[in-house]
Design an enzyme around this catalytic site. Structure first.
Site, PDB file in Angstrom:
ATOM      1  N   GLU A  54      -3.719   7.640  -3.713  1.00  0.00           N
ATOM      2  CA  GLU A  54      -3.675   6.385  -2.970  1.00  0.00           C
ATOM      3  C   GLU A  54      -3.565   5.234  -3.963  1.00  0.00           C
ATOM      4  O   GLU A  54      -4.413   5.089  -4.845  1.00  0.00           O
ATOM      5  CB  GLU A  54      -4.943   6.225  -2.126  1.00  0.00           C
ATOM      6  CG  GLU A  54      -4.950   4.987  -1.270  1.00  0.00           C
ATOM      7  CD  GLU A  54      -6.241   4.843  -0.480  1.00  0.00           C
ATOM      8  OE1 GLU A  54      -6.172   4.619   0.733  1.00  0.00           O
ATOM      9  OE2 GLU A  54      -7.330   4.964  -1.081  1.00  0.00           O
TER      10      GLU A  54
ATOM     11  N   TYR B  30       0.865  -1.191   0.000  1.00  0.00           N
ATOM     12  CA  TYR B  30       0.000   0.000   0.000  1.00  0.00           C
ATOM     13  C   TYR B  30       0.897   1.235   0.000  1.00  0.00           C
ATOM     14  O   TYR B  30       1.879   1.312   0.742  1.00  0.00           O
ATOM     15  CB  TYR B  30      -0.883   0.006   1.245  1.00  0.00           C
ATOM     16  CG  TYR B  30      -1.674   1.287   1.438  1.00  0.00           C
ATOM     17  CD1 TYR B  30      -2.967   1.408   0.930  1.00  0.00           C
ATOM     18  CD2 TYR B  30      -1.127   2.379   2.111  1.00  0.00           C
ATOM     19  CE1 TYR B  30      -3.688   2.573   1.088  1.00  0.00           C
ATOM     20  CE2 TYR B  30      -1.842   3.550   2.274  1.00  0.00           C
ATOM     21  CZ  TYR B  30      -3.121   3.645   1.762  1.00  0.00           C
ATOM     22  OH  TYR B  30      -3.830   4.805   1.919  1.00  0.00           O
TER      23      TYR B  30
END
Length: 366
Positions: A212, A124
């Site tokens: 993101e 991530y």
């Protein structure tokens, strides 16, 4: 009702990926198609071992969605280009219902035909503006492809943060350290660091408030790829980012919301019968609460804002009276940020010209 101070610029997945690719960020090869024939041609042009076909709508949960054509799933994998054509026929022009769409679903007008890549490891990575440090912060975790909030609760030691000096920019050692924290090894470490620097440069150039990437992954062939991305933009930079804001796909909005936006009115449709006509987001939310507490149901959230003009008041009334479920209108204006005379004149003109047929309750204070 929950509001955040932005104009809800929502980009389709293919639009975000194109922006990233244009700035040197590695994404899957893809084409966009708006017909089954175009989808077939795109699949043949890709010459990929495996192809992923994705319905393009502004909602999550597409993979588990259902089309009113009977097709299950808005995301499909295949090795046969002809299957892409058959699937696209059951997607384009049909409504896809997911856990994030209205009950009847949203009409799919385009599909993304992309090269399917195996992911050997998922991480991530995000860059966001953080008020606490007055600037950008990188956030990463070797645990990707899952809900990052869950990781933060169950394994906080796997969340890594790094502040970036917005004047000096991202340093090589910062990008490399984040790549190490994400678990990239060998040649992949430098490759990941290069991608992180490109993402930061993109973040600044397009006036993003957040980028993101989940998952930020690696393939068995040794390639670091941004497999998915969510980009939030600073709406105050719209004058600088005209090309990006021109991509805003308003076709999935309620028509009344698009009409309200033309007059700079913040409107959200709700399912009640009492229209709310208020200035200021806080007061608008409180007014919705007051109605609910007294057994009623608000038909909308309408925030006029502080710089409202008579013409906007008139247009707001026009929108509210055109809504067939509205049985009464409640005007609640606090004159601390707007001149009550402007509101009164606008209401008077609207009542005279629009032949108001529902009860109107007005409170002007200040």
């Amino acid at each position: 009702v929950q509001l955040t101070p932005r104009r809800w610029l929502n980009l389709q997945e293919y639009q975000s990926k194109k922006i990233m690719a244009d700035h040197g960020v590695t994404v899957q090869r893809f084409f966009v198609a708006d017909s089954a024939n175009d989808a077939l041609e795109a699949a043949q042009r890709l010459k990929a071992k495996e192809i992923v076909l994705k319905a393009q709508i502004l909602a999550g949960g597409r993979g588990k969605g259902t089309f009113n054509s009977g097709l299950k799933g808005g995301v499909h994998l295949t090795k046969d280009p002809k299957t892409v054509e058959q699937l696209a026929k059951q997607m384009i022009g049909y409504n896809l219902s997911t856990k994030q769409t209205p009950k009847d679903g949203v009409t799919v007008k385009k599909v993304m035909v992309a090269e399917a890549l195996d992911i050997s490891r998922e991480t991530y990575f995000a860059i966001l503006m953080d008020r606490a440090c007055n600037g950008p912060v990188m956030v990463g975790s070797p645990q990707g492809g899952v809900d990052i909030e869950e990781v933060a609760v169950t394994s906080p030691e796997l969340i890594f943060k790094e502040e970036i000096d917005i004047f000096e920019g991202i340093k090589d050692h910062q990008a490399l350290q984040m790549a190490k924290n994400l678990g990239f090894q060998g040649a992949l470490q430098q490759q990941a660091a290069d991608q992180i620097k490109k993402l930061y440069n993109l973040f600044l150039k397009i006036d993003a408030t957040q980028i993101e990437v989940n998952p930020f992954g690696e393939t068995p062939e040794g390639q670091v790829v941004c497999f998915d991305a969510k980009i939030n933009f600073d709406d105050n930079a719209e004058f600088r980012q005209k090309e990006i804001f021109a991509m805003d796909d308003k076709s999935e909005n309620e028509p009344i919301e698009n009409e309200a936006a033309k007059y700079d009115l913040k409107y959200i449709g709700l399912d009640g019968n009492i229209a709310c006509f208020v200035n200021g987001a806080g007061l608008a939310m409180a007014t919705c609460d007051i109605i609910s507490l007294n057994g009623g149901k608000p038909a909308n959230f309408l925030d006029l804002g502080g710089g409202v003009k008579e013409a906007q008041v008139y247009q707001a009334f026009k929108l509210l009276t055109a809504d067939p479920k509205v049985e009464a209108i409640l005007v609640n204006i606090f004159g601390g940020i707007v001149n009550c005379a402007i509101i009164a004149n606008g209401i008077t003109k609207a009542c005279q010209e629009l032949e108001l047929k529902v009860p109107l309750v007005v409170r002007l204070e200040g």
